[in-house]
Enzyme design. Structure first.
Site: not given
Ligand code: IMP
Length: 202
Positions: A71, A179, A16, A158-159, A184-185, A13-14
């Protein structure tokens, strides 16, 4: 095979994430699963791939549309891969980003510089339907190191403690566009786009 203008539901639901994915997967309208009142699936897998598939299958089942899920998390070598798939809840259920970051810094106390290697990873999957036996699976990896103190105000999670070696700054100090071009994303999304294009019907 996907039709050229096939809509996809996103198992998130994010807003961004929706914007970011829509900008890259141009021809395919992206709909948030929240528009279908989908109840989020529990992430019970022990790998990022399993959890992404659980989320995509849940969205595909409830929305009756091809579904995308991602994920992601942080893998720290000195902690045997933790926080890993529990990155979002490292300090416990309901923990905030700050709680998780502080736990990471405590766990890393005393670890020497040369043993502070880490990486952000992201898996993105696309399932044509809930029983799809051959999901599209894309992955991205972003190598870095864990700092001893948080710096920077951009990003999330954790950025502030993730050192980006090529830029010699924390990921939270990078402008968002920089970024996204490294992360990774961003990498997983680009790979997913190429894989989807390859499965497009002519
Ligand atoms: P999700 O995949 O959105 O559920 O993210 C899982 C968790 O990994 C997040 O809540 C962050 O704690 C960490 N995480 C994932 N991607 C990033 C990032 O780009 N920056 C910082 N933390 C991240």
């Amino acid at each position: 095979m996907f039709a050229k203008s096939q809509s996809f539901v996103l198992a998130s639901g994010n807003p961004g994430k929706i914007r970011e994915i829509q900008a890259i997967l141009e021809g395919h309208p992206i709909v948030a699963q929240s528009q279908f009142n989908v109840i989020e699936a529990e992430e019970t897998g022990s790998t990022f791939v399993e959890n992404a598939i659980i989320k995509a299958r849940n969205a595909a089942l409830h929305c009756q549309l091809p579904a995308i899920a991602d994920d992601s998390g942080l893998i720290v070598d000195a902690l045997n891969g933790a926080p890993g798939v529990i990155s979002a809840r490292y300090a416990g259920k309901g923990a905030s980003d700050l709680d998780n970051l502080n736990k990471l810094l405590r766990d890393m106390e005393g670890v020497p510089d040369e043993q502070r290697s880490a990486r952000f990873v992201c898996v993105m999957v696309l399932m044509e339907h809930a029983d799809d036996p051959f999901p599209v699976i894309a992955q991205g990896v972003w190598e870095g190191r864990i700092l001893t103190h948080p710096v920077g105000i951009n990003g999330f999670g954790y950025d502030p403690v993730f050192l980006v070696p090529d830029y010699q700054c924390a990921s939270a100090e990078l402008p968002p566009a920089v970024k996204n071009s490294l992360s990774h994303r961003g990498q997983a999304l680009k790979q997913l786009t190429a894989l989807v294009a390859a499965r497009q019907s002519v």
